[in-house]
Structure formats: structure tokens, C-alpha cells
Design a protein around this motif. Structure first.
Motif, PDB file in Angstrom:
ATOM      1  N   HIS A  34       0.836  -1.195   0.000  1.00  0.00           N
ATOM      2  CA  HIS A  34       0.000   0.000   0.000  1.00  0.00           C
ATOM      3  C   HIS A  34       0.875   1.250   0.000  1.00  0.00           C
ATOM      4  O   HIS A  34       1.937   1.296   0.637  1.00  0.00           O
ATOM      5  CB  HIS A  34      -0.908   0.024   1.231  1.00  0.00           C
ATOM      6  CG  HIS A  34      -1.994  -1.002   1.182  1.00  0.00           C
ATOM      7  ND1 HIS A  34      -2.885  -1.095   0.152  1.00  0.00           N
ATOM      8  CD2 HIS A  34      -2.319  -1.998   2.042  1.00  0.00           C
ATOM      9  CE1 HIS A  34      -3.729  -2.090   0.370  1.00  0.00           C
ATOM     10  NE2 HIS A  34      -3.396  -2.667   1.511  1.00  0.00           N
ATOM     11  N   VAL A  89      -9.400  -9.214  -8.367  1.00  0.00           N
ATOM     12  CA  VAL A  89      -8.502  -8.449  -7.505  1.00  0.00           C
ATOM     13  C   VAL A  89      -7.050  -8.871  -7.701  1.00  0.00           C
ATOM     14  O   VAL A  89      -6.143  -8.038  -7.772  1.00  0.00           O
ATOM     15  CB  VAL A  89      -8.914  -8.613  -6.029  1.00  0.00           C
ATOM     16  CG1 VAL A  89      -7.879  -7.984  -5.094  1.00  0.00           C
ATOM     17  CG2 VAL A  89     -10.280  -8.003  -5.788  1.00  0.00           C
ATOM     18  N   ARG A  93      -2.869  -7.348  -9.978  1.00  0.00           N
ATOM     19  CA  ARG A  93      -1.679  -7.206  -9.139  1.00  0.00           C
ATOM     20  C   ARG A  93      -0.579  -8.188  -9.541  1.00  0.00           C
ATOM     21  O   ARG A  93       0.443  -8.282  -8.860  1.00  0.00           O
ATOM     22  CB  ARG A  93      -2.052  -7.439  -7.671  1.00  0.00           C
ATOM     23  CG  ARG A  93      -3.158  -6.514  -7.159  1.00  0.00           C
ATOM     24  CD  ARG A  93      -2.697  -5.064  -7.101  1.00  0.00           C
ATOM     25  NE  ARG A  93      -1.634  -4.890  -6.146  1.00  0.00           N
ATOM     26  CZ  ARG A  93      -1.819  -4.651  -4.846  1.00  0.00           C
ATOM     27  NH1 ARG A  93      -3.048  -4.580  -4.378  1.00  0.00           N
ATOM     28  NH2 ARG A  93      -0.804  -4.495  -4.038  1.00  0.00           N
ATOM     29  N   ASP A 301     -18.495 -10.328  -5.001  1.00  0.00           N
ATOM     30  CA  ASP A 301     -17.972  -9.377  -4.011  1.00  0.00           C
ATOM     31  C   ASP A 301     -17.330 -10.104  -2.834  1.00  0.00           C
ATOM     32  O   ASP A 301     -16.344  -9.618  -2.265  1.00  0.00           O
ATOM     33  CB  ASP A 301     -19.097  -8.468  -3.503  1.00  0.00           C
ATOM     34  CG  ASP A 301     -19.616  -7.530  -4.566  1.00  0.00           C
ATOM     35  OD1 ASP A 301     -18.895  -7.304  -5.558  1.00  0.00           O
ATOM     36  OD2 ASP A 301     -20.755  -7.044  -4.426  1.00  0.00           O
ATOM     37  N   ALA A 304     -13.907 -11.098  -4.012  1.00  0.00           N
ATOM     38  CA  ALA A 304     -13.035  -9.931  -4.140  1.00  0.00           C
ATOM     39  C   ALA A 304     -12.575  -9.424  -2.777  1.00  0.00           C
ATOM     40  O   ALA A 304     -11.396  -9.085  -2.585  1.00  0.00           O
ATOM     41  CB  ALA A 304     -13.760  -8.819  -4.899  1.00  0.00           C
ATOM     42  N   GLU A 305     -13.496  -9.373  -1.810  1.00  0.00           N
ATOM     43  CA  GLU A 305     -13.123  -8.882  -0.478  1.00  0.00           C
ATOM     44  C   GLU A 305     -12.142  -9.834   0.198  1.00  0.00           C
ATOM     45  O   GLU A 305     -11.197  -9.395   0.873  1.00  0.00           O
ATOM     46  CB  GLU A 305     -14.374  -8.716   0.383  1.00  0.00           C
ATOM     47  CG  GLU A 305     -14.124  -8.157   1.778  1.00  0.00           C
ATOM     48  CD  GLU A 305     -13.534  -6.751   1.763  1.00  0.00           C
ATOM     49  OE1 GLU A 305     -12.960  -6.342   2.794  1.00  0.00           O
ATOM     50  OE2 GLU A 305     -13.646  -6.057   0.722  1.00  0.00           O
ATOM     51  N   ALA A 307      -9.918 -11.633  -1.318  1.00  0.00           N
ATOM     52  CA  ALA A 307      -8.619 -11.401  -1.953  1.00  0.00           C
ATOM     53  C   ALA A 307      -7.970 -10.131  -1.425  1.00  0.00           C
ATOM     54  O   ALA A 307      -6.748 -10.099  -1.185  1.00  0.00           O
ATOM     55  CB  ALA A 307      -8.794 -11.314  -3.469  1.00  0.00           C
ATOM     56  N   ARG A 308      -8.762  -9.079  -1.222  1.00  0.00           N
ATOM     57  CA  ARG A 308      -8.198  -7.827  -0.700  1.00  0.00           C
ATOM     58  C   ARG A 308      -7.639  -8.008   0.707  1.00  0.00           C
ATOM     59  O   ARG A 308      -6.555  -7.499   1.045  1.00  0.00           O
ATOM     60  CB  ARG A 308      -9.259  -6.727  -0.722  1.00  0.00           C
ATOM     61  CG  ARG A 308      -9.501  -6.133  -2.097  1.00  0.00           C
ATOM     62  CD  ARG A 308     -10.373  -4.903  -2.029  1.00  0.00           C
ATOM     63  NE  ARG A 308     -11.773  -5.246  -1.814  1.00  0.00           N
ATOM     64  CZ  ARG A 308     -12.663  -5.407  -2.787  1.00  0.00           C
ATOM     65  NH1 ARG A 308     -12.300  -5.287  -4.046  1.00  0.00           N
ATOM     66  NH2 ARG A 308     -13.912  -5.699  -2.505  1.00  0.00           N
ATOM     67  N   ILE A 309      -8.371  -8.748   1.548  1.00  0.00           N
ATOM     68  CA  ILE A 309      -7.895  -8.984   2.913  1.00  0.00           C
ATOM     69  C   ILE A 309      -6.622  -9.815   2.898  1.00  0.00           C
ATOM     70  O   ILE A 309      -5.671  -9.543   3.642  1.00  0.00           O
ATOM     71  CB  ILE A 309      -8.994  -9.681   3.742  1.00  0.00           C
ATOM     72  CG1 ILE A 309     -10.170  -8.727   3.968  1.00  0.00           C
ATOM     73  CG2 ILE A 309      -8.446 -10.160   5.084  1.00  0.00           C
ATOM     74  CD1 ILE A 309     -11.358  -9.366   4.645  1.00  0.00           C
ATOM     75  N   LEU A 311      -4.339 -10.020   0.473  1.00  0.00           N
ATOM     76  CA  LEU A 311      -3.228  -9.201  -0.017  1.00  0.00           C
ATOM     77  C   LEU A 311      -2.733  -8.236   1.056  1.00  0.00           C
ATOM     78  O   LEU A 311      -1.522  -8.031   1.203  1.00  0.00           O
ATOM     79  CB  LEU A 311      -3.652  -8.419  -1.259  1.00  0.00           C
ATOM     80  CG  LEU A 311      -3.720  -9.184  -2.570  1.00  0.00           C
ATOM     81  CD1 LEU A 311      -4.095  -8.235  -3.699  1.00  0.00           C
ATOM     82  CD2 LEU A 311      -2.404  -9.877  -2.869  1.00  0.00           C
ATOM     83  N   ALA A 312      -3.668  -7.660   1.805  1.00  0.00           N
ATOM     84  CA  ALA A 312      -3.263  -6.727   2.864  1.00  0.00           C
ATOM     85  C   ALA A 312      -2.409  -7.442   3.903  1.00  0.00           C
ATOM     86  O   ALA A 312      -1.410  -6.897   4.384  1.00  0.00           O
ATOM     87  CB  ALA A 312      -4.498  -6.107   3.524  1.00  0.00           C
ATOM     88  N   GLU A 315       1.068  -8.172   2.333  1.00  0.00           N
ATOM     89  CA  GLU A 315       1.871  -6.961   2.182  1.00  0.00           C
ATOM     90  C   GLU A 315       2.393  -6.449   3.513  1.00  0.00           C
ATOM     91  O   GLU A 315       3.535  -5.993   3.617  1.00  0.00           O
ATOM     92  CB  GLU A 315       1.037  -5.887   1.484  1.00  0.00           C
ATOM     93  CG  GLU A 315       0.732  -6.217   0.033  1.00  0.00           C
ATOM     94  CD  GLU A 315      -0.319  -5.308  -0.562  1.00  0.00           C
ATOM     95  OE1 GLU A 315      -0.820  -4.430   0.172  1.00  0.00           O
ATOM     96  OE2 GLU A 315      -0.643  -5.471  -1.752  1.00  0.00           O
TER      97      GLU A 315
END
Length: 353
Positions: A34, A89, A93, A301, A304-305, A307-309, A311-312, A315
């Protein structure tokens, strides 16, 4: 002679994991972090005068840019939309997904996770969270493996983050709809209770009907989340002595499909004799005969959510522990109608609430 500044020093000052420092200071992987986090790392490196060792940094980054997705049944129509959401998502990336199917078997799931781990995937998204798989997930959690549960919750020994629809709200919407139509004899066909999702839906139904006057309710467990299992369970209900249910709430759409088949086989009509409500709003639910009233889950959704969690967590180098429940809605179609004025048939009284 002054001590050489290390990556650990930068990580401590920036308050991130050292893997995040490696990624943030490497041009090839900086976009994985991020923006605000990357800038904090760079600022810490400047303050400390950190000079990365190119060879050591390459070894430390150690990313494969692959994510493992483990699902219990690729034939279940709810999983392709979830995988699509995950890919939406991850692919921009630069990640590739590897999908493993377990057919609901614990040993196959363990082997799939071990195989993908050997392939050095950067994390997992698991849709196979049974409540009796605590040992394998706890071991993965102890090893620091990044995992997000999707449409399931993890066992107690593995506090992984999870993303699902709001199951309680979905059951409440279904129940309110049937009550408005005048139904008073309700049957809930629950899925296997070793899955967190199906168990939470059954618990929600029992809680929501408790204390309501004038209702006769029953909960029957279905061994599998399949049309065949739903049909067999409904056959048993329709062949038992006692008054028939006026409406059936099914643990998922496949079970509801089995209910519709059983109702027709017994010479009954839906919704004139028995109304049926599903859960998930899977692809082709509107093409059932009759089109199925069901709870719509935002499956893309949800993926997607998740995948976002994931990745966070990758990272930042720290596992997430959030539980996300996305809003659901009720899609009313032709499988529900007003309660019949009179009924003959049966509903097993031994399971009555």
C-alpha cells in the motif's frame, strides 16, 4: 565502528514486518505494498541510512506471486463466481491463482494445502472451513501461513479472517416473507452441521421462530448440500404421518432444487401446495421450475473482499483477524405463494420445535 543498519531496524521503525520492507524497497515488488505503508518504509530507511544488499534482498522477498484457492466442490455453482471475484482483484496485481478441489474430504484438503505450500504459494483462500478441521488449520496458523476463509468460518483453533454473506439476515428475510404470505407450518432443511455456514443458518432459523405463537416448525438435517440429498430428505418428510409443511426453507439452492423434485414426484404443486425458499441465488436459480425464491449472496464481491484482505496481510506481513459479513437480499420468484387453506399429508412431529 558503527553497527550496520539492517532490515530488521527499518521494520521496527516503520512498524511493519521485514518482508514488507523488502517488497517496498524493491522496484519489482513495490506495487504490492500500500502506498502509505511503502512511503513509511522508505522514510524509515532514509532516517536510518539503510542500504539494502541486492542479493540478500532478492532472497528475502521470496514471493511466488501465486495464491492457492481450495474449494469443497467445483460442481457447486456458487464457487465459480467467488473465484471470479478473487481473480478480479489478484490478476491486476500480477498474481496467478491455483485452484484445488477437495470433494469435501478432509484428507484431500490436507494434501492439497501441503502440495500448494510446497509450490510456495504466497497465501490461501479456503472455502472448505469445516468445524471439525481445527487441527490442520491450527497448524497452518502456527506456521504463519496467510489464509482467508470465504463463505465459511475457520475452526476455533485457527482465528483466520473470514468473508461471507449475512446468514442471519438472509434467514430473517426468508422467514418474514413466508409469514407475510400466511405460512404457519414451516420446515427448515439444514445442511451438514459441521460446516459453519449451514450451522449458522439453522441456528438463525431456530432463534427467529422461537417464541412466535401459532407456528409449527421443524428442522431436519440434510447430509450433503446437494439436490439428491435434498430430494431424499423431502421424500422422507412427505412420507411421514402428520400435517404437511406449508413452506420449506432450504439450506442452499441445490437442496431447494431437490425439494422441488420431491414435491413434483409426490403429486404436489409448488407453490400452491408447498412454497420453497433457497439460499445463495446460484446461477440458473431463476430457471428452476418454478423459478426459485432465494436469498441472494454477493458471491463475486465475497471473493473480491477475501482477496483484498489476503493481499493486505501478505503486504503487511501480519495476519488479519477480521470477520466480514456482506449484505444479502431476498429475490422473490414463483416458488413462493400464499399458504394453502387446507392441507393433507405429513410432517414428522419428532423434530418439531
Amino acid at each position: 565502528m558503527s553497527k550496520r543498519v539492517t532490515i530488521d531496524d527499518v521494520a521496527r521503525l516503520a512498524k511493519v514486518h521485514k518482508a514488507t520492507v523488502s517488497r517496498a524497497l524493491n522496484e519489482q515488488t513495490a506495487d504490492m505494498v500500500h502506498g502509505a505503508t511503502a512511503e513509511r518504509v522508505r522514510q524509515a530507511a532514509r532516517e536510518l541510512g539503510y542500504v539494502p544488499n541486492a542479493m540478500a534482498r532478492a532472497l528475502r522477498v521470496n514471493v511466488s506471486m501465486t495464491i492457492g484457492i481450495v474449494v469443497p466442490d467445483l460442481m457447486n455453482p456458487i464457487f465459480p463466481p467467488i473465484v471470479r471475484g478473487i481473480e478480479r482483484v489478484l490478476q491486476p496485481r500480477g498474481y496467478t491463482v491455483l485452484v484445488a478441489n477437495t470433494d469435501g474430504h478432509a484428507d484431500v484438503e490436507a494434501a492439497a494445502i501441503e502440495s500448494l505450500t510446497r509450490r510456495r504459494v504466497d497465501g490461501f483462500i479456503l472455502a472448505t472451513g469445516r468445524l471439525d478441521d481445527e487441527q490442520s488449520l491450527a497448524a497452518a496458523h502456527a506456521d504463519g501461513i496467510h489464509v482467508v476463509m470465504v463463505n465459511r468460518e475457520a475452526a476455533a483453533g485457527a482465528p483466520y479472517p473470514s468473508v461471507s454473506g449475512d446468514n442471519t439476515a438472509g434467514v430473517a428475510l426468508s422467514l418474514d416473507h413466508l409469514l407475510e404470505l400466511g405460512h404457519t407450518r414451516l420446515l427448515y432443511l439444514a445442511g451438514p452441521q459441521n460446516y459453519s455456514t449451514t450451522r449458522s443458518r439453522a441456528i438463525a432459523f431456530q432463534s427467529l421462530v422461537r417464541g412466535r405463537n401459532g407456528l409449527t416448525t421443524s428442522v431436519v438435517e440434510v447430509g450433503e448440500l446437494t439436490a439428491e440429498a435434498g430430494s431424499a430428505a423431502m421424500d422422507r418428510v412427505l412420507s411421514s404421518p402428520g400435517p404437511l409443511p406449508t413452506a420449506v426453507l432450504a439450506g442452499n439452492d441445490l437442496v431447494a432444487l431437490g425439494v422441488l423434485r420431491s414435491v413434483r414426484r409426490h403429486g404436489l404443486r409448488c407453490p400452491e401446495d408447498i412454497s420453497v425458499v433457497g439460499f445463495n441465488d446460484m446461477t440458473f436459480a431463476e430457471d428452476f421450475c418454478p423459478p426459485l425464491t432465494t436469498v441472494h449472496l454477493p458471491l463475486v464481491d465475497i471473493g473480491a473482499e477475501a482477496a483484498r484482505i489476503l493481499l493486505a496481510g501478505i503486504e503487511d506481513g501480519e495476519p488479519r483477524r477480521s470477520t466480514v459479513e456482506l449484505p444479502v437480499s431476498l429475490v422473490v420468484r414463483k416458488s413462493t405463494g400464499p399458504a394453502p387453506r387446507s392441507h393433507v399429508g405429513s410432517l414428522e412431529q419428532g423434530a418439531a420445535e
